[in-house]
Scaffold this active site. Structure first.
Site, short mmCIF file in Angstrom:
data_model
loop_
_atom_site.label_atom_id
_atom_site.label_comp_id
_atom_site.label_asym_id
_atom_site.label_seq_id
_atom_site.Cartn_x
_atom_site.Cartn_y
_atom_site.Cartn_z
N LYS A 149 0.85 -1.19 0.00
CA LYS A 149 0.00 0.00 0.00
C LYS A 149 0.89 1.24 0.00
CE LYS A 149 -3.61 2.45 2.50
NZ LYS A 149 -4.73 2.35 3.44
N ARG A 155 -10.94 9.86 2.16
CA ARG A 155 -10.78 10.55 3.45
C ARG A 155 -11.89 11.57 3.65
NH1 ARG A 155 -4.13 11.02 3.13
NH2 ARG A 155 -3.76 8.76 3.12
N LYS A 164 1.16 10.08 5.47
CA LYS A 164 1.31 8.75 6.07
C LYS A 164 2.59 8.07 5.59
CE LYS A 164 -3.68 8.10 6.77
NZ LYS A 164 -4.82 7.16 6.67
N GLU A 179 7.55 -6.58 1.20
CA GLU A 179 6.37 -6.40 2.05
C GLU A 179 5.37 -7.54 1.85
OE1 GLU A 179 5.29 -4.49 4.37
OE2 GLU A 179 6.37 -2.59 4.31
N LYS A 187 -2.20 -1.48 -3.83
CA LYS A 187 -3.09 -0.32 -3.75
C LYS A 187 -2.27 0.96 -3.81
CE LYS A 187 -6.17 1.83 -0.46
NZ LYS A 187 -6.61 1.87 0.91
N SER A 200 -10.43 5.52 -4.40
CA SER A 200 -11.39 6.61 -4.55
C SER A 200 -10.99 7.66 -5.57
CB SER A 200 -11.63 7.26 -3.19
OG SER A 200 -10.41 7.70 -2.62
N TYR A 257 -15.12 0.76 -6.74
CA TYR A 257 -16.40 1.47 -6.60
C TYR A 257 -17.22 1.35 -7.89
CZ TYR A 257 -13.74 3.25 -2.68
OH TYR A 257 -12.99 3.34 -1.54
#
Ligand code: PBG
Length: 328
Positions: free
Chosen positions: A196, A206, A223, A239, A254, A280, A319
């Protein structure tokens, strides 16, 4: 002399194109992200995600029935937590009667076969909008993984089939797997957000959850100390391999479109199912361009969705799931 091979023969009409097509989409490919809120009769559209809603649990019920009828068989739940329930440690996330836990039960009640995955991360529950506990100007890794493990057990108790940790703390998959095993949830799966990236494409999400990081002493508003640097490729493999070693059943890349190279590389490297999350911001871009009449919505959507599968994704969190299945 004519060439012996004319590649255009296999493209000359739709029937032959169908016959030789390498990649196909079906409702089975999709994981449907859904946002839930407290209240009754609520279905509010998210401004930066046209066609996506925050739903109260009564409307979630209706939505689940509709999705199942359309052939969609898996959902990924996100809860929007009221501000007064947020703190630094995500205490509300462990509430057995919390919104997420009730949402899981709602889905299982109305459609027991619908596969339910839950987002496991602190940000929607955090006053700081971070995926980890803030301590001495740092995101505290090991304290956070303890809470994530408890949260996962709580979701499993509510009836979740899979938990989906989206936080990127080190060692969280192992903590979660051990906690689930200890509590007897041997069949609860883990879909790990394993690669990610720290991405600006999460902006509309968010907004949806009101979970953007806020200013807090010494901690940057981004982040980047836990999500990955988007310049990196080898790190994604490391990872992902670590998450599999720690017990992940499904791994994920992602965002999607900017990271198709990573999807393919991981697909070639590992032997567990690979998911991709078309996030999104990717959704918002297509919707906005289509609204302006600059791109054709349906054909651009399909081109992107096929690209995920062609790149090697077995599962697409999107979505667009409903929009796409209507066209199949
Ligand atoms: C929370 C989480 C995020 C997304 C999924 N889970 C946001 C973030 O990490 O800031 C993004 C999904 C999207 O943009 O559609 N940890």
């Amino acid at each position: 002399m004519y060439p012996l091979i004319r590649n255009r023969r296999l493209r000359s009409n739709e029937s032959v194109r169908r016959l030789v097509r390498e990649t196909m989409l079906s409702p089975n490919d999709f994981l449907v992200p859904l946002f839930v809120v407290e209240g009754k009769g609520i279905k509010e559209e998210i401004a930066s995600m046209p066609g996506q809603y925050r739903m109260s649990l009564d409307n979630l019920e209706k939505e689940i029935k509709e999705l199942w009828k359309m052939g969609l068989c898996a959902v990924l739940l996100f809860a929007k937590v009221p501000d007064n329930l947020k703190d630094n440690k995500g205490t509300e996330a462990l509430n057995a009667d919390g919104l997420m836990q009730r949402a899981v039960k709602t889905v299982k009640n109305v459609c027991p076969e619908m596969l339910v995955m839950t987002d496991v991360a602190l940000d929607p529950f955090s006053v700081y909008g971070h995926d980890g506990i803030v301590e001495n100007g740092q995101i505290a890794n090991d304290e956070t993984t303890e809470v994530l493990a408890e949260m996962s057990v709580s979701h499993a108790q509510a009836g979740a089939d899979f938990v989906a940790p989206s936080d990127m703390m080190d060692g969280r998959i192992l903590s979660i797997r051990e906690a689930l095993e200890d509590e007897g949830f041997i069949n609860t799966g883990i879909m790990s957000y394993s690669a990610k990236y720290a991405s600006a494409y999460y902006g509309p999400f968010r907004d949806a959850l009101d979970s953007a990081p806020v200013d807090v002493a010494n901690i940057p508003k981004d982040k980047k100390t836990y999500q990955m640097d988007y310049a990196n490729r080898f790190e994604a493999i490391r990872e992902t391999q670590m998450d599999i070693d720690e017990g992940a059943d499904i791994v994920m890349v992602k965002p999607g479109l900017c990271y198709l190279d990573i999807v393919r590389e991981i697909k070639n490297e590992v032997d567990v199912p690979v998911a991709v999350y078309q996030v999104s911001g990717e959704y918002a871009m297509v919707k906005a361009a289509a609204e302006k009449g600059w791109l054709d919505h349906d054909t651009v959507m399909m081109e992107q969705l096929i690209a995920f599968k062609r790149a090697g994704a077995n599962i697409i969190a999107s979505y667009f799931a409903k929009d796409a299945v209507k066209l199949l």
